[in-house]
Enzyme design. Structure first.
Site, PDB file in Angstrom:
ATOM      1  N   GLU A 178      -1.813   3.905  -9.336  1.00 37.74           N
ATOM      2  CA  GLU A 178      -3.202   4.440  -8.554  1.00 37.74           C
ATOM      3  C   GLU A 178      -2.709   5.650  -7.825  1.00 37.74           C
ATOM      4  O   GLU A 178      -2.827   5.354  -6.857  1.00 37.74           O
ATOM      5  CB  GLU A 178      -3.780   3.415  -8.097  1.00 37.74           C
ATOM      6  N   GLU A 199      -3.307  -4.491 -15.794  1.00 39.06           N
ATOM      7  CA  GLU A 199      -3.807  -5.420 -15.111  1.00 39.06           C
ATOM      8  C   GLU A 199      -5.267  -5.846 -15.697  1.00 39.06           C
ATOM      9  O   GLU A 199      -5.746  -5.245 -16.386  1.00 39.06           O
ATOM     10  CB  GLU A 199      -4.304  -4.779 -13.720  1.00 39.06           C
TER      11      GLU A 199
HETATM   12  C1  GAL Z   1      -6.047  -2.296  -8.895  1.00 34.99           C
HETATM   13  C2  GAL Z   1      -4.720  -2.291  -8.320  1.00 34.99           C
HETATM   14  C3  GAL Z   1      -4.394  -3.511  -7.664  1.00 34.99           C
HETATM   15  C4  GAL Z   1      -5.308  -4.164  -7.253  1.00 34.99           C
HETATM   16  C5  GAL Z   1      -6.390  -4.774  -8.129  1.00 34.99           C
HETATM   17  C6  GAL Z   1      -7.661  -5.485  -7.384  1.00 34.99           C
HETATM   18  O1  GAL Z   1      -7.052  -1.328  -9.158  1.00 34.99           O
HETATM   19  O2  GAL Z   1      -3.972  -1.708  -9.059  1.00 34.99           O
HETATM   20  O3  GAL Z   1      -3.325  -3.469  -6.726  1.00 34.99           O
HETATM   21  O4  GAL Z   1      -5.939  -3.586  -5.853  1.00 34.99           O
HETATM   22  O5  GAL Z   1      -7.099  -3.602  -8.420  1.00 34.99           O
HETATM   23  O6  GAL Z   1      -7.145  -6.806  -6.961  1.00 34.99           O
END
Ligand code: GAL
Length: 958
Positions: free
Chosen positions: A409, A478
Site C-alpha cells: 500500500e 489479501e
Molecule cells: C489491507 C492492508 C492490511 C490491512 C487490511 C485490513 O488494505 O494491506 O495491512 O490493513 O487491509 O485489515
C-alpha cells in the site's frame, strides 16, 4: 529542536553494506538482556553524554532488549490503520518525539581484539543512533531490517559501553505506515560478531532443481575463496567458483521440505547450510515451482504477541509455524516487513512458501491523494532501495522465500519500479510481487487484495483489457478478512482457485488478532485494541482481524480455513467413497485412512481403508466398507490422518475428513433427509388454571401465549427474534447491513399478540413482529400440542408486506434455568458455523458447557451458533433438564447473556453472566461474508424474509 539526522530522508549513515543473515562458527556474543533505560518525552530533553563512560545512569531503570518499550510501562501503544498519527509534512516529525536511551556495559576477552568485528541490530523501531565506547557508529532507520556497524577498532578488552538512542518518530516513520500498533524500541536481537579475516562475510547460494532431469545445480556467489561440502550428495570440498552439477536430488517444496545439510567454509570460518533445491518460474501464465503449478493456501502474518508486541519469542514463532502446518496452511506473506530471520528458517525446515515483503508502506498518503508519496519522489529513492536491498540480501538464501514483495500500500511510483529492477538484477531466481502496481508494469505476478468472487472469476477467465496483466499468474495477497465472526465465503474462493489455473490462491488477512493483554479494575483479563490506550486518533478493533485470537487459540475461522484447504477431498461417489489428492507435490502415501460409522452420532463400528497411493491431482474411488446395519440417522465419517510422526504433527493428526450419509440397504448413499423423530399430536387437552394455561407439562401466560414453565422448570419464550449482535462483517463495508437493519429498527422489533386461542387440544398463538414506524413485519403463528411428557410447537412464519432489508436472523429466543448449563447435541459441530462458513461442522454428537460454547471475540458479537441440530439436551449437574428435538434441524446458541447484551459489549469483560441460560433456536441466519474489508454476503447466503416453519418438541429429562 529535532536533531537533523532524524528528519533526513536517507536510510542513515555509518552502516555496513547489507549481507545475508549468516550464522557461522565465528565468535559471537548475544547482547540481549536487561539494559539501562530512560525514556524522555522528546529528543530535546534526552540527556547529553550518554555515550560517555563517566555518564551516571544510576537513576535510570532497566528494560529488556529485545522489547517494545510501550509494553513495559513507558508511553503507550497506539493503533492506526491508514492515518499517520502525526501531521503529514515529510520528512518532518513531531517535536514531541519519545526518545529512549539505552546503555549496556559488557565485558570482552582479549581474543575479540584479534580480528574484525561487527555489531548487528536485527530490528530497532524507528531510528537509532549508536555509540560504542564513546565513538559514534552511525544512525539507522528501517525498523524491521537488520543493520551492522563495523566495530573493529572500537572494541576494548574488558569493559565496553554500548549506548543507543532510539526515537519513536523519524523520517523512516513515513515509510512504515503499516496497519498495526506503533511500537518502539530495540525489539529484535543485538549481537556482536567476529569477522575473521578470510571468512565468509556474505554468500548467495542458489540451489536450482531441473524437474525434467531431477538434477540439482548449486551456484554459490561469495567474495570469499570458499569451498562447499554436502556429504549426502558426495560433494566434499568443492570450490564454488563455478556451478556444481550435483546429479539427482530430492527437491524442496512446502509439502516435502527436503533440506540437505552442508557447509560453506574457508580456512577461517565455517557456515552451516541447509540447502533446498527448487526452481521458481513463471511459465504459461502460471507460477510454478519445480515445474508444477502451486496453489497458495496462505495467510498474512504480522509479528504480534499480546504481551511482547513485535518482540515475538522464538518459541512463539515456532508455534505459529506448527499451527499453520496443522491447519493446512502452506504459505505465508510476511506482512508487511521481513520477519525475524529465524522465522524464515522455520519455514524452510517445516515447509511453508513465503512471500517476503519489504518494510515499506506509505498508505497515509492516500488521504492526501498520494501527494508527496515517498515512493514516487526522487528524494526518497535511496531510502526505498535501501530497504529492498536489506530485505533481499538478508533473506536470499532461504529456499522457502519464492517471491519478493516490494512492500504494501504505497500506491505506485518510480522508486518502486527501481526496487523491482534492482531485485531482478540481484536475484534471477524469484519473481517480484507488489499489489500496488495495478498495471503490473514492473511486477511479475498480478496481485489484488479483497477482490470479490466475481472479480476473481473474471480474472480467471482472463477477461482483462490489460494484456500484460492478463498473461500473469494471479494471487490474492489479501482476502477473506478474518475480523470477528467469519470469514464467510472461503469455499467459493477455493472453487475459483481450483477452476482457473492462473488463479493461484491467496493469503487470508490475517494470522493473528493484534489484541494487547490488559486487566480491568477487578483484575479480569481481556484484550485491548485501538482507543484503549488514550490514543486521540485510532482505528478501534480493526486490528483484531486474525484467524487466531491474541493468545493464539484458533478461532472458528481457522478451523473453517483448515477444512476448506484440506489436501484430501473425501466425498460420496457412485462407487462409495471418492478420495481426491489436492496436494501439489505429495502423494497420499504418508496418510492413513480410517472410518467410523455413527448412528445418531454414536459410534457403531469403525475400520480402516486400504487406499492405493494416489498421485497429486488424481483421485480414487473406493467401495464402501462392510457396514453394520443401523436404523437411525447414520453417517460414515472417513478421516485422513498422518500415518507417521512428522516434524510438525504426530501420527494420527487429521489432515482431512469427509462424511457420507448412509441408509442401510441402499446401494448408493442417497442424500440424507435429516429429521427429528417428532411425535404426532395427541389428545392432551388445554386447561385453564388460576396461574394460566396448561397443556401437558407446559404452562403458558394466557396474555402473551408464551411458555412460563416446563414440568416445573421456569422458562421464558420461545418467541420470534430477528436480531443478532452484529458482527464486524455486518458492520463493515460501504453499505453495512447493520446500519440497514438498525435504520428500520430490527434491533427493537415489537411483538403484537393477535390472539391466544385454546382449541381443546391445541393452543394457537398468533402474533405479528415488526419494528416501530414501518409497515412491514412478520406474522408468526405458534401451535402447541402435547403428548405424554412432551410438548410440540409448530412455528409458521410469513412475511407481511415488502421487506426492504435482509434479516440478521430468524429464530426463537427462550430462557431456561441457569443450572441447565450443560449442552449435548446431535447435529453440526463441534464448533460454531454459519451459512457461508460451515465446512468444518460435521454431523455427530457433541457436548459442552454453556460457557465453552462462546467464541471469545476480542470485540463481542454474534458467535457460537451450532448448526443443523437435530436435538439438544440442556441439563444440570444432576442430569435434570430439557430435551429439544427439531425438524428441520435448527441453529442453536446458548449463552449467559442476551443478544442485546452481546450487542452492547465492547470488550469481553463487559459480558456479565446473568441467571438464566438464553437459548437461540434458529430457523436461519444471514451469512457472514467479509464486508469488514472486502465483499459482503454472497446472494445465496443472504437471509430474506420468507415463509418458514420449524417444529420443536420439548421434553423434560429427570
Ligand atoms: C489491507 C492492508 C492490511 C490491512 C487490511 C485490513 O488494505 O494491506 O495491512 O490493513 O487491509 O485489515
Amino acid at each position: 529542536m529535532t536533531p537533523p539526522y532524524l528528519e533526513d530522508r536517507s536510510p542513515g549513515y555509518g552502516a555496513l553494506p547489507p549481507r545475508a543473515a549468516v550464522s557461522s562458527d565465528a565468535r559471537s556474543l548475544c547482547l540481549n538482556g536487561d539494559w539501562r533505560f530512560r525514556l524522555s518525552p522528546d529528543a530535546a530533553s534526552a540527556p547529553d553524554g550518554i555515550s560517555d563512560d563517566g555518564f551516571d545512569d544510576a537513576d535510570w531503570s532497566e528494560l529488556a532488549v529485545p522489547s517494545n518499550w510501550q509494553l513495559h510501562g513507558y508511553g503507550a501503544p497506539a493503533y492506526t490503520n491508514v492515518r499517520y498519527p502525526f501531521p503529514v509534512e515529510p520528512p518532518f516529525v513531531p517535536s514531541e518525539n519519545p526518545t529512549g536511551d539505552y546503555r549496556l556495559r559488557f565485558e570482552l576477552g582479549p581474543q575479540w581484539l584479534a580480528e574484525p568485528a561487527v555489531l548487528r541490530f536485527d530490528g530497532v523501531d524507528s531510528c537509532a543512533r549508536v555509540w560504542l565506547n564513546g565513538r559514534e557508529l552511525g544512525v539507522t532507520r528501517g525498523s524491521r531490517l537488520p543493520v551492522e556497524f563495523d566495530v573493529t577498532s572500537v572494541l576494548r578488552a574488558g569493559a565496553n559501553l554500548l549506548a543507543v538512542r532510539v526515537h519513536q518518530w523519524s523520517s523512516g516513520s513515513y515509510l512504515e505506515d503499516q496497519d498495526m500498533w506503533w511500537l518502539s524500541g530495540i525489539f529484535r536481537d543485538v549481537t556482536l560478531l567476529a569477522r575473521p579475516a578470510g571468512g565468509i562475510t556474505d554468500y548467495f547460494l542458489r540451489a536450482d532443481y531441473d524437474h525434467w532431469s531431477g538434477a540439482g545445480t548449486l551456484r554459490v556467489e561469495t567474495p570469499a575463496a570458499a569451498r562447499i561440502s554436502v556429504p549426502e550428495l558426495g560433494i566434499r570440498g568443492y570450490p564454488v567458483d563455478a556451478p556444481i552439477e550435483v546429479g539427482a536430488v530430492e527437491p524442496w517444496s512446502a509439502e516435502v521440505p527436503r533440506l540437505y545439510d552442508g557447509e560453506l567454509y574457508t580456512d577461517t570460518e565455517r557456515v552451516p547450510l541447509r540447502i533446498g533445491f527448487r526452481t521458481v518460474a513463471i511459465e504459461g501464465g502460471q507460477l510454478r515451482v519445480n515445474g508444477r503449478r502451486i496453489l497458495f493456501k496462505g495467510v498474512n502474518r504480522h509479528e504480534h504477541h499480546p504481551e511482547h508486541g513485535r518482540a515475538v519469542p522464538r518459541e512463539v514463532a515456532l508455534q505459529d509455524v506448527l499451527m499453520m502446518k496443522r491447519h493446512n496452511i502452506n504459505a505465508v506473506r510476511t506482512s508487511h516487513y521481513p520477519p525475524h530471520p529465524e522465522f524464515l528458517e522455520l519455514c524452510d525446515r517445516y515447509g511453508l512458501w513465503v512471500v517476503d515483503e519489504c518494510d515499506l508502506e506509505t498508505h497515509g498518503f492516500e488521504l492526501l491523494d498520494w501527494a508527496g508519496n515517498p515512493t514516487d519522489d526522487p528524494a526518497w529513492a535511496d531510502a526505498c532501495l535501501d530497504r529492498m536491498r536489506r530485505t533481499v540480501e538478508r533473506d536470499k538464501n532461504r529456499p522457502s522465500v519464492i517471491l519478493w514483495s516490494l512492500g504494501n500500500e504505497c500506491h505506485t511510483g518510480a522508486n518502486l519500479a527501481a526496487m523491482a529492477e534492482w531485485t531482478r538484477g540481484r536475484d534471477d531466481t524469484r519473481p517480484v510481487h507488489y499489489e500496488g502496481d495495478a498495471d503490473c508494469a514492473y511486477v511479475d505476478v498480478h496481485s489484488r487484495m479483497y477482490a470479490d468472487h466475481n472479480e476473481v472469476d473474471r480474472i480467471g477467465r482472463r477477461d482483462d483489457e490489460n494484456t500484460r496483466r492478463r498473461e500473469l499468474p494471479f494471487i490474492l495477497c489479501e482476502y477473506a478478512h478474518a475480523m470477528g465472526t467469519g470469514p464467510g465465503g472461503l469455499l467459493e474462493y477455493r472453487e475459483l482457485f481450483e477452476r482457473y489455473p492462473n488463479c493461484q490462491g491467496g493469503f487470508v488477512w490475517e494470522w493473528i488478532d493484534h489484541g494487547i493483554a490488559r486487566r480491568d479494575a477487578a483484575g479480569r483479563a481481556y484484550f485491548g485494541y485501538g482507543g484503549d490506550f488514550g490514543e486521540p486518533l485510532h482505528d478501534g478493533n480493526f486490528c483484531a482481524d486474525g484467524l487466531v485470537f491474541p493468545d493464539r487459540t484458533p478461532s472458528p475461522g481457522l478451523l473453517e480455513l483448515a477444512k476448506v484447504h484440506e489436501p484430501v477431498r473425501i466425498t460420496a461417489s457412485p462407487e462409495g467413497i471418492r478420495l481426491a489428492n489436492h496436494y501439489d507435490f505429495a502423494t497420499l502415501a504418508h496418510l492413513a485412512f480410517h472410518w467410523t460409522l455413527e448412528e445418531q452420532g454414536v459410534e457403531v463400528t469403525k475400520g480402516t481403508l486400504d487406499v492405493p497411493d494416489v498421485p497429486p491431482g488424481a483421485a480414487v474411488e473406493l467401495a464402501l466398507p462392510e457396514l453394520a446395519t443401523t436404523h437411525g440417522e447414520t453417517w460414515l465419517t472417513v478421516w485422513a490422518v498422518l500415518a507417521e510422526d512428522t516434524p510438525w504433527a504426530a501420527a494420527g493428526h487429521a489432515v482431512a475428513w469427509g462424511q457420507v450419509p448412509i441408509v442401510p440397504g441402499a446401494e448408493v448413499p442417497p442424500a440424507i433427509v435429516p429429521g427429528a423423530e417428532v411425535p404426532p399430536p395427541t389428545g392432551t387437552a388445554v386447561t385453564r388454571s388460576p396461574g394460566g394455561l396448561e397443556l401437558g407439562i407446559a404452562g403458558f401466560d394466557p396474555r402473551t401465549g408464551l411458555l412460563t414453565d416446563l414440568a416445573g422448570h421456569r422458562v421464558r419464550g420461545p418467541r420470534l427474534e430477528l436480531w443478532r449482535a452484529p458482527t464486524d462483517n455486518d458492520r463493515g463495508g460501504p453499505h453495512p447491513e447493520d446500519a440497514a437493519w438498525r435504520a428500520v429498527g430490527l434491533h427493537r422489533a415489537q411483538h403484537r399478540v393477535i390472539s391466544v386461542h385454546a382449541d381443546r387440544t391445541e393452543l394457537v398463538v398468533r402474533t405479528r413482529v415488526a419494528p416501530a414506524a414501518v409497515g412491514f413485519g412478520l406474522l408468526a403463528n405458534y401451535r402447541w400440542t402435547a403428548s405424554g411428557d412432551a410438548v410440540r410447537l409448530r412455528l409458521d412464519v410469513e412475511p407481511d408486506g415488502e421487506w426492504p432489508v435482509t434479516l440478521p436472523r430468524l429464530g426463537l429466543g427462550m430462557a431456561v434455568p441457569g443450572e441447565f448449563d450443560r449442552v449435548a447435541w446431535f447435529g453440526g459441530g463441534p464448533g460454531e458455523a454459519y451459512p457461508d462458513s460451515r465446512q468444518a461442522a460435521r454431523i455427530s454428537r457433541f457436548s459442552s458447557r454453556v460457557d465453552d460454547l462462546q467464541t471469545p471475540q476480542v470485540f463481542p458479537q454474534e458467535n457460537g451458533t451450532r448448526i443443523d441440530v437435530r436435538w439438544a439436551r440442556l441439563t444440570s449437574a444432576t442430569g435434570a433438564g430439557l430435551r429439544i428435538d427439531g425438524s428441520p434441524p435448527f441453529g442453536l446458541a446458548a449463552r449467559r447473556w442476551t443478544a442485546a447484551d452481546l450487542d452492547a459489549a465492547t470488550h469481553t469483560v463487559d459480558l456479565r453472566p446473568g441467571e438464566p441460560v438464553e437459548l437461540s433456536l434458529d430457523l436461519a441466519q444471514h451469512g457472514l461474508g467479509t464486508a469488514s474489508c472486502g465483499p459482503g454476503v454472497l446472494p445465496h447466503y443472504e437471509l430474506r424474509a420468507h415463509p418458514a416453519s420449524l417444529t420443536l418438541v420439548f421434553s423434560v429429562l429427570a
